[in-house]
Design a protein around this motif. Structure first.
Motif, PDB file in Angstrom:
ATOM      1  N   ILE A  82      19.856  -0.171  16.621  1.00 49.89           N
ATOM      2  CA  ILE A  82      18.892  -1.133  16.098  1.00 49.89           C
ATOM      3  C   ILE A  82      17.454  -0.698  16.352  1.00 49.89           C
ATOM      4  N   VAL A  83      17.194   0.030  17.431  1.00 53.05           N
ATOM      5  CA  VAL A  83      15.823   0.433  17.761  1.00 53.05           C
ATOM      6  C   VAL A  83      15.218   1.319  16.673  1.00 53.05           C
ATOM      7  N   PRO A  84      15.898   2.394  16.218  1.00 49.04           N
ATOM      8  CA  PRO A  84      15.283   3.176  15.141  1.00 49.04           C
ATOM      9  C   PRO A  84      15.149   2.397  13.837  1.00 49.04           C
ATOM     10  N   ILE A  85      16.066   1.476  13.587  1.00 44.65           N
ATOM     11  CA  ILE A  85      15.974   0.668  12.372  1.00 44.65           C
ATOM     12  C   ILE A  85      14.743  -0.238  12.443  1.00 44.65           C
ATOM     13  N   ILE A  86      14.527  -0.864  13.586  1.00 53.69           N
ATOM     14  CA  ILE A  86      13.348  -1.725  13.757  1.00 53.69           C
ATOM     15  C   ILE A  86      12.073  -0.900  13.611  1.00 53.69           C
ATOM     16  N   ALA A  87      12.037   0.289  14.215  1.00 52.95           N
ATOM     17  CA  ALA A  87      10.856   1.157  14.105  1.00 52.95           C
ATOM     18  C   ALA A  87      10.595   1.531  12.649  1.00 52.95           C
ATOM     19  N   PHE A  88      11.656   1.857  11.906  1.00 52.95           N
ATOM     20  CA  PHE A  88      11.490   2.211  10.491  1.00 52.95           C
ATOM     21  C   PHE A  88      10.951   1.030   9.693  1.00 52.95           C
ATOM     22  N   VAL A  89      11.480  -0.159   9.925  1.00 50.36           N
ATOM     23  CA  VAL A  89      11.038  -1.343   9.186  1.00 50.36           C
ATOM     24  C   VAL A  89       9.569  -1.641   9.491  1.00 50.36           C
ATOM     25  N   ILE A  90       9.171  -1.524  10.759  1.00 51.02           N
ATOM     26  CA  ILE A  90       7.777  -1.775  11.131  1.00 51.02           C
ATOM     27  C   ILE A  90       6.856  -0.808  10.404  1.00 51.02           C
ATOM     28  N   VAL A  91       7.216   0.476  10.419  1.00 53.54           N
ATOM     29  CA  VAL A  91       6.386   1.493   9.773  1.00 53.54           C
ATOM     30  C   VAL A  91       6.363   1.287   8.257  1.00 53.54           C
ATOM     31  N   ALA A  92       7.516   1.011   7.659  1.00 53.99           N
ATOM     32  CA  ALA A  92       7.578   0.839   6.198  1.00 53.99           C
ATOM     33  C   ALA A  92       6.763  -0.364   5.750  1.00 53.99           C
ATOM     34  N   PHE A  93       6.892  -1.487   6.440  1.00 54.94           N
ATOM     35  CA  PHE A  93       6.138  -2.671   6.047  1.00 54.94           C
ATOM     36  C   PHE A  93       4.646  -2.470   6.286  1.00 54.94           C
ATOM     37  N   ALA A  94       4.291  -1.809   7.377  1.00 55.72           N
ATOM     38  CA  ALA A  94       2.875  -1.544   7.640  1.00 55.72           C
ATOM     39  C   ALA A  94       2.296  -0.648   6.555  1.00 55.72           C
ATOM     40  N   TYR A  95       3.053   0.354   6.117  1.00 59.28           N
ATOM     41  CA  TYR A  95       2.560   1.238   5.065  1.00 59.28           C
ATOM     42  C   TYR A  95       2.374   0.458   3.763  1.00 59.28           C
ATOM     43  N   GLY A  96       3.263  -0.469   3.502  1.00 54.91           N
ATOM     44  CA  GLY A  96       3.139  -1.280   2.292  1.00 54.91           C
ATOM     45  C   GLY A  96       1.836  -2.048   2.245  1.00 54.91           C
ATOM     46  N   GLU A  97       1.333  -2.441   3.391  1.00 58.09           N
ATOM     47  CA  GLU A  97       0.049  -3.130   3.458  1.00 58.09           C
ATOM     48  C   GLU A  97      -1.107  -2.141   3.488  1.00 58.09           C
ATOM     49  N   GLU A  98      -1.045  -1.178   4.390  1.00 55.94           N
ATOM     50  CA  GLU A  98      -2.176  -0.278   4.623  1.00 55.94           C
ATOM     51  C   GLU A  98      -2.519   0.600   3.428  1.00 55.94           C
ATOM     52  N   ALA A  99      -1.533   1.055   2.687  1.00 49.35           N
ATOM     53  CA  ALA A  99      -1.807   1.921   1.538  1.00 49.35           C
ATOM     54  C   ALA A  99      -2.700   1.219   0.537  1.00 49.35           C
ATOM     55  N   GLY A 100      -2.517  -0.064   0.386  1.00 46.43           N
ATOM     56  CA  GLY A 100      -3.340  -0.805  -0.554  1.00 46.43           C
ATOM     57  C   GLY A 100      -4.676  -1.222   0.019  1.00 46.43           C
ATOM     58  N   TRP A 101      -4.630  -1.891   1.163  1.00 44.11           N
ATOM     59  CA  TRP A 101      -5.870  -2.439   1.720  1.00 44.11           C
ATOM     60  C   TRP A 101      -6.835  -1.332   2.146  1.00 44.11           C
ATOM     61  N   ARG A 102      -6.332  -0.361   2.895  1.00 42.43           N
ATOM     62  CA  ARG A 102      -7.223   0.701   3.390  1.00 42.43           C
ATOM     63  C   ARG A 102      -7.338   1.864   2.417  1.00 42.43           C
ATOM     64  N   GLY A 103      -6.269   2.163   1.709  1.00 45.55           N
ATOM     65  CA  GLY A 103      -6.299   3.307   0.819  1.00 45.55           C
ATOM     66  C   GLY A 103      -7.000   3.057  -0.498  1.00 45.55           C
ATOM     67  N   TYR A 104      -6.964   1.829  -0.973  1.00 48.57           N
ATOM     68  CA  TYR A 104      -7.593   1.524  -2.264  1.00 48.57           C
ATOM     69  C   TYR A 104      -8.808   0.608  -2.102  1.00 48.57           C
ATOM     70  N   LEU A 105      -8.621  -0.545  -1.453  1.00 50.70           N
ATOM     71  CA  LEU A 105      -9.666  -1.562  -1.431  1.00 50.70           C
ATOM     72  C   LEU A 105     -10.842  -1.205  -0.526  1.00 50.70           C
ATOM     73  N   LEU A 106     -10.586  -0.698   0.659  1.00 51.35           N
ATOM     74  CA  LEU A 106     -11.666  -0.443   1.615  1.00 51.35           C
ATOM     75  C   LEU A 106     -12.743   0.502   1.067  1.00 51.35           C
ATOM     76  N   PRO A 107     -12.406   1.630   0.450  1.00 49.75           N
ATOM     77  CA  PRO A 107     -13.480   2.492  -0.087  1.00 49.75           C
ATOM     78  C   PRO A 107     -14.342   1.779  -1.142  1.00 49.75           C
ATOM     79  N   ARG A 108     -13.757   0.896  -1.914  1.00 48.56           N
ATOM     80  CA  ARG A 108     -14.528   0.186  -2.929  1.00 48.56           C
ATOM     81  C   ARG A 108     -15.454  -0.847  -2.295  1.00 48.56           C
ATOM     82  N   LEU A 109     -14.969  -1.512  -1.265  1.00 44.98           N
ATOM     83  CA  LEU A 109     -15.817  -2.494  -0.581  1.00 44.98           C
ATOM     84  C   LEU A 109     -16.940  -1.797   0.191  1.00 44.98           C
ATOM     85  N   GLN A 110     -16.678  -0.619   0.726  1.00 47.56           N
ATOM     86  CA  GLN A 110     -17.720   0.120   1.431  1.00 47.56           C
ATOM     87  C   GLN A 110     -18.801   0.611   0.478  1.00 47.56           C
ATOM     88  N   THR A 111     -18.434   0.861  -0.774  1.00 44.71           N
ATOM     89  CA  THR A 111     -19.419   1.285  -1.761  1.00 44.71           C
ATOM     90  C   THR A 111     -20.411   0.173  -2.010  1.00 44.71           C
TER      91      THR A 111
END
Length: 173
Positions: A144-173
């Protein structure tokens, strides 16, 4: 560098100074549309509004709404180059390997600390509940430990790729 892009490579039209703001608004709207497309069937099924049983994994995909919106918009705005940059930035090692170990381990340590504190507050020995729970789970507890780690990373990437990867550079402009 051309006059139509910023330092981060965000496309900006020379004739439209508010293009990054417009892109940010479109992005946030698309997040809602994409996420709701995955959340609403599960909600409708759970409330009995539709007779089809929707698997919970469909709602789980809604967490990736920001990443899906970023991929759609970057693909439209910059094509393959934009998608490649998003993936390259998301997989860059910007800090030491010890932090790649510490980051997923920290939530597990907090969970164990909370379990210990809960046992102490309830008056029982701090290890009894944990040991009994792990003994009842058997060897599955180690998987269960590696599964939990994978889920945490996958869900975090689902958020971060959009908010930091797309939106943040536009807001900083």
């Amino acid at each position: 560098m051309s006059r139509s892009t910023t330092q981060d490579g965000v496309p900006v039209s020379a004739s439209v100074p508010d293009a990054p703001i417009r892109q940010a608004i479109i992005f946030v709207g698309l997040i809602f549309a994409v996420s709701l497309a995955f959340y609403l069937p599960g909600i409708a099924s759970g409330q009995g509004w539709i007779s089809v049983a929707v698997p919970s994994v469909v709602s789980d995909i809604g967490v990736f709404g920001p990443a899906i919106a970023a991929l759609i918009l970057l693909g439209r705005e910059r094509g393959r180059a934009g998608l490649t940059k998003l993936v390259r930035d998301a997989t860059a090692w910007r800090f030491g390997a010890r932090w790649w170990v510490a980051t997923p381990a920290l939530p597990l340590l907090v969970l164990l600390g909370a379990m210990y504190a809960g046992c102490r507050l309830l008056g029982g020995p701090p290890t009894t509940a944990t040991v009994e729970m792990l003994a009842a789970a058997g060897t599955e507890a180690f998987f269960i430990v590696p599964i939990i780690a994978f889920v945490i990373v996958a869900f975090a990437y689902g958020e971060e790729a959009g908010w930091r990867g797309y939106l943040l550079p536009r807001l900083q402009t």
